[in-house]
Design a protein around this motif. Structure first.
Motif, PDB file in Angstrom:
ATOM      1  N   VAL A 275       0.839  -1.192   0.000  1.00 44.36           N
ATOM      2  CA  VAL A 275       0.000   0.000   0.000  1.00 44.36           C
ATOM      3  C   VAL A 275       0.876   1.244   0.000  1.00 44.36           C
ATOM      4  O   VAL A 275       1.896   1.291   0.695  1.00 44.36           O
ATOM      5  CB  VAL A 275      -0.923   0.003   1.246  1.00 44.36           C
ATOM      6  CG1 VAL A 275      -1.675   1.313   1.372  1.00 44.36           C
ATOM      7  CG2 VAL A 275      -1.885  -1.166   1.205  1.00 44.36           C
TER       8      VAL A 275
ATOM      9  N   ASP B 237       0.001   5.643  -0.147  1.00 45.76           N
ATOM     10  CA  ASP B 237      -0.941   6.761  -0.299  1.00 45.76           C
ATOM     11  C   ASP B 237      -2.394   6.296  -0.424  1.00 45.76           C
ATOM     12  O   ASP B 237      -3.119   6.727  -1.327  1.00 45.76           O
ATOM     13  CB  ASP B 237      -0.562   7.624  -1.513  1.00 45.76           C
ATOM     14  CG  ASP B 237       0.814   8.246  -1.360  1.00 45.76           C
ATOM     15  OD1 ASP B 237       1.158   8.638  -0.223  1.00 45.76           O
ATOM     16  OD2 ASP B 237       1.537   8.334  -2.366  1.00 45.76           O
ATOM     17  N   HIS B 238      -2.818   5.402   0.443  1.00 44.39           N
ATOM     18  CA  HIS B 238      -4.198   4.892   0.483  1.00 44.39           C
ATOM     19  C   HIS B 238      -4.588   4.142  -0.792  1.00 44.39           C
ATOM     20  O   HIS B 238      -5.767   3.963  -1.080  1.00 44.39           O
ATOM     21  CB  HIS B 238      -5.203   6.019   0.760  1.00 44.39           C
ATOM     22  CG  HIS B 238      -4.883   6.801   1.986  1.00 44.39           C
ATOM     23  ND1 HIS B 238      -5.045   6.300   3.247  1.00 44.39           N
ATOM     24  CD2 HIS B 238      -4.371   8.047   2.133  1.00 44.39           C
ATOM     25  CE1 HIS B 238      -4.652   7.205   4.125  1.00 44.39           C
ATOM     26  NE2 HIS B 238      -4.229   8.269   3.476  1.00 44.39           N
ATOM     27  N   ASN B 239      -3.582   3.727  -1.563  1.00 46.50           N
ATOM     28  CA  ASN B 239      -3.814   2.984  -2.799  1.00 46.50           C
ATOM     29  C   ASN B 239      -3.231   1.577  -2.641  1.00 46.50           C
ATOM     30  O   ASN B 239      -2.064   1.435  -2.258  1.00 46.50           O
ATOM     31  CB  ASN B 239      -3.140   3.695  -3.978  1.00 46.50           C
ATOM     32  CG  ASN B 239      -3.666   3.213  -5.311  1.00 46.50           C
ATOM     33  OD1 ASN B 239      -4.835   3.372  -5.625  1.00 46.50           O
ATOM     34  ND2 ASN B 239      -2.794   2.621  -6.101  1.00 46.50           N
TER      35      ASN B 239
ATOM     36  N   GLU C  68      -1.429  -1.058  -4.032  1.00 47.93           N
ATOM     37  CA  GLU C  68      -0.530  -1.144  -5.184  1.00 47.93           C
ATOM     38  C   GLU C  68      -0.315  -2.581  -5.636  1.00 47.93           C
ATOM     39  O   GLU C  68       0.006  -2.830  -6.793  1.00 47.93           O
ATOM     40  CB  GLU C  68       0.822  -0.501  -4.853  1.00 47.93           C
ATOM     41  CG  GLU C  68       0.736   0.971  -4.509  1.00 47.93           C
ATOM     42  CD  GLU C  68       0.418   1.849  -5.694  1.00 47.93           C
ATOM     43  OE1 GLU C  68       0.548   1.395  -6.848  1.00 47.93           O
ATOM     44  OE2 GLU C  68       0.025   3.016  -5.482  1.00 47.93           O
TER      45      GLU C  68
ATOM     46  N   VAL D 192      -6.879   1.976   2.942  1.00 46.38           N
ATOM     47  CA  VAL D 192      -6.942   1.890   1.484  1.00 46.38           C
ATOM     48  C   VAL D 192      -8.318   2.328   0.999  1.00 46.38           C
ATOM     49  O   VAL D 192      -9.344   1.935   1.560  1.00 46.38           O
ATOM     50  CB  VAL D 192      -6.625   0.450   1.010  1.00 46.38           C
ATOM     51  CG1 VAL D 192      -7.134   0.193  -0.397  1.00 46.38           C
ATOM     52  CG2 VAL D 192      -5.132   0.189   1.081  1.00 46.38           C
ATOM     53  N   GLN D 193      -8.305   3.159  -0.042  1.00 48.20           N
ATOM     54  CA  GLN D 193      -9.539   3.628  -0.670  1.00 48.20           C
ATOM     55  C   GLN D 193      -9.570   3.329  -2.169  1.00 48.20           C
ATOM     56  O   GLN D 193     -10.621   3.379  -2.784  1.00 48.20           O
ATOM     57  CB  GLN D 193      -9.686   5.140  -0.476  1.00 48.20           C
ATOM     58  CG  GLN D 193      -9.869   5.546   0.964  1.00 48.20           C
ATOM     59  CD  GLN D 193     -11.186   5.060   1.526  1.00 48.20           C
ATOM     60  OE1 GLN D 193     -12.231   5.202   0.901  1.00 48.20           O
ATOM     61  NE2 GLN D 193     -11.146   4.462   2.705  1.00 48.20           N
ATOM     62  N   LYS D 194      -8.384   3.046  -2.754  1.00 50.50           N
ATOM     63  CA  LYS D 194      -8.280   2.905  -4.209  1.00 50.50           C
ATOM     64  C   LYS D 194      -7.419   1.698  -4.569  1.00 50.50           C
ATOM     65  O   LYS D 194      -6.582   1.261  -3.782  1.00 50.50           O
ATOM     66  CB  LYS D 194      -7.630   4.149  -4.823  1.00 50.50           C
ATOM     67  CG  LYS D 194      -8.359   5.458  -4.539  1.00 50.50           C
ATOM     68  CD  LYS D 194      -7.579   6.653  -5.050  1.00 50.50           C
ATOM     69  CE  LYS D 194      -6.358   6.851  -4.164  1.00 50.50           C
ATOM     70  NZ  LYS D 194      -5.498   7.931  -4.503  1.00 50.50           N
ATOM     71  N   VAL D 195      -7.633   1.226  -5.785  1.00 44.18           N
ATOM     72  CA  VAL D 195      -6.794   0.170  -6.347  1.00 44.18           C
ATOM     73  C   VAL D 195      -6.753   0.360  -7.861  1.00 44.18           C
ATOM     74  O   VAL D 195      -7.734   0.775  -8.466  1.00 44.18           O
ATOM     75  CB  VAL D 195      -7.312  -1.250  -5.974  1.00 44.18           C
ATOM     76  CG1 VAL D 195      -8.696  -1.514  -6.554  1.00 44.18           C
ATOM     77  CG2 VAL D 195      -6.332  -2.325  -6.413  1.00 44.18           C
ATOM     78  N   ASP D 196      -5.596   0.094  -8.442  1.00 45.03           N
ATOM     79  CA  ASP D 196      -5.452   0.047  -9.899  1.00 45.03           C
ATOM     80  C   ASP D 196      -5.273  -1.415 -10.265  1.00 45.03           C
ATOM     81  O   ASP D 196      -4.482  -2.122  -9.643  1.00 45.03           O
ATOM     82  CB  ASP D 196      -4.233   0.849 -10.364  1.00 45.03           C
ATOM     83  CG  ASP D 196      -4.422   2.348 -10.165  1.00 45.03           C
ATOM     84  OD1 ASP D 196      -5.578   2.800 -10.068  1.00 45.03           O
ATOM     85  OD2 ASP D 196      -3.414   3.063 -10.120  1.00 45.03           O
TER      86      ASP D 196
ATOM     87  N   HIS E 216      -8.850   2.168 -12.854  1.00 40.56           N
ATOM     88  CA  HIS E 216      -8.680   2.861 -11.581  1.00 40.56           C
ATOM     89  C   HIS E 216      -9.993   2.679 -10.827  1.00 40.56           C
ATOM     90  O   HIS E 216     -11.058   3.076 -11.316  1.00 40.56           O
ATOM     91  CB  HIS E 216      -8.368   4.337 -11.809  1.00 40.56           C
ATOM     92  CG  HIS E 216      -7.224   4.545 -12.757  1.00 40.56           C
ATOM     93  ND1 HIS E 216      -5.911   4.238 -12.433  1.00 40.56           N
ATOM     94  CD2 HIS E 216      -7.193   4.989 -14.033  1.00 40.56           C
ATOM     95  CE1 HIS E 216      -5.135   4.515 -13.466  1.00 40.56           C
ATOM     96  NE2 HIS E 216      -5.895   4.961 -14.456  1.00 40.56           N
TER      97      HIS E 216
ATOM     98  N   LYS F 154     -12.214   2.765  -7.004  1.00 36.94           N
ATOM     99  CA  LYS F 154     -12.311   3.419  -5.702  1.00 36.94           C
ATOM    100  C   LYS F 154     -13.377   2.702  -4.886  1.00 36.94           C
ATOM    101  O   LYS F 154     -14.406   2.289  -5.425  1.00 36.94           O
ATOM    102  CB  LYS F 154     -12.688   4.892  -5.891  1.00 36.94           C
ATOM    103  CG  LYS F 154     -12.700   5.714  -4.619  1.00 36.94           C
ATOM    104  CD  LYS F 154     -12.941   7.180  -4.962  1.00 36.94           C
ATOM    105  CE  LYS F 154     -12.812   8.165  -3.862  1.00 36.94           C
ATOM    106  NZ  LYS F 154     -12.864   7.844  -2.531  1.00 36.94           N
TER     107      LYS F 154
END
Length: 160
Positions: free
Chosen positions: A70, A72-74, A76, A103-107, A143, A145
């Motif tokens: 992880v 920046d809240h992503n 990875e 975590v708020q996001k994922v790519d 991307h 969220k």
């Protein structure tokens, strides 16, 4: 029932994480070419693992079953060894990432349909798309969220 715990990762364990990464990628990223795997392997080991906060899932003997990273809240990276899929490890690691690492996001690779479905099922929604991955390779990235009401939904599920 197999039990496992979320734990910190030592730098000395990076080669083990790369083995888990490669086994997972070979099982789920059938769109990647062999040269892509060879390209990413040293980057994972020497650059990407140091760029994230890492946690792993370990069994009772301390064996790494899967891991996440992880920044920046992503989210990875989230990779589970294919021998350990379907045991709830991904869900437990994702719960940890959301609850403890915020975590708020994922790519996610658009072509990795299993991963896209996993994150959608968990409450992530697509908010954008890039035609190329971060390395400029032609592997589209979605991307995603976490929906804002997802934490409330999770609490309601736990309360049942």
């Amino acid at each position: 029932m197999n039990t496992f715990k979320v734990d910190i990762v030592q730098k000395s364990e990076y080669p083990i994480l790369v083995e888990v990464w490669e086994a997972s990628v070979r099982a789920t990223h059938d769109f990647l070419k062999e040269e892509d795997i060879r390209y990413f392997r040293p980057l994972i080991l020497n650059t990407y693992l140091d760029a994230v906060e890492l946690r792993c899932a370990r069994d009772g003997q301390g064996i790494v079953l899967g891991f996440l990273g992880v920044a920046d809240h992503n989210l990875e990276m989230l990779f589970i060894h294919p021998d350990n899929r379907g045991m709830g490890i991904g869900r437990k690691l994702l719960d940890f990432a959301i609850d403890e690492l915020e975590v708020q996001k994922v790519d996610v690779n658009e072509q990795n349909k299993q991963a896209v479905g996993f994150y959608e099922h968990y409450g992530f929604e697509v908010i954008g798309r890039s035609a190329l991955d971060a390395s400029g390779k032609p592997y589209p990235i979605l991307h995603m969220k976490l929906k804002s009401n997802q934490s409330n939904m999770k609490q309601a599920t736990v309360a049942r």
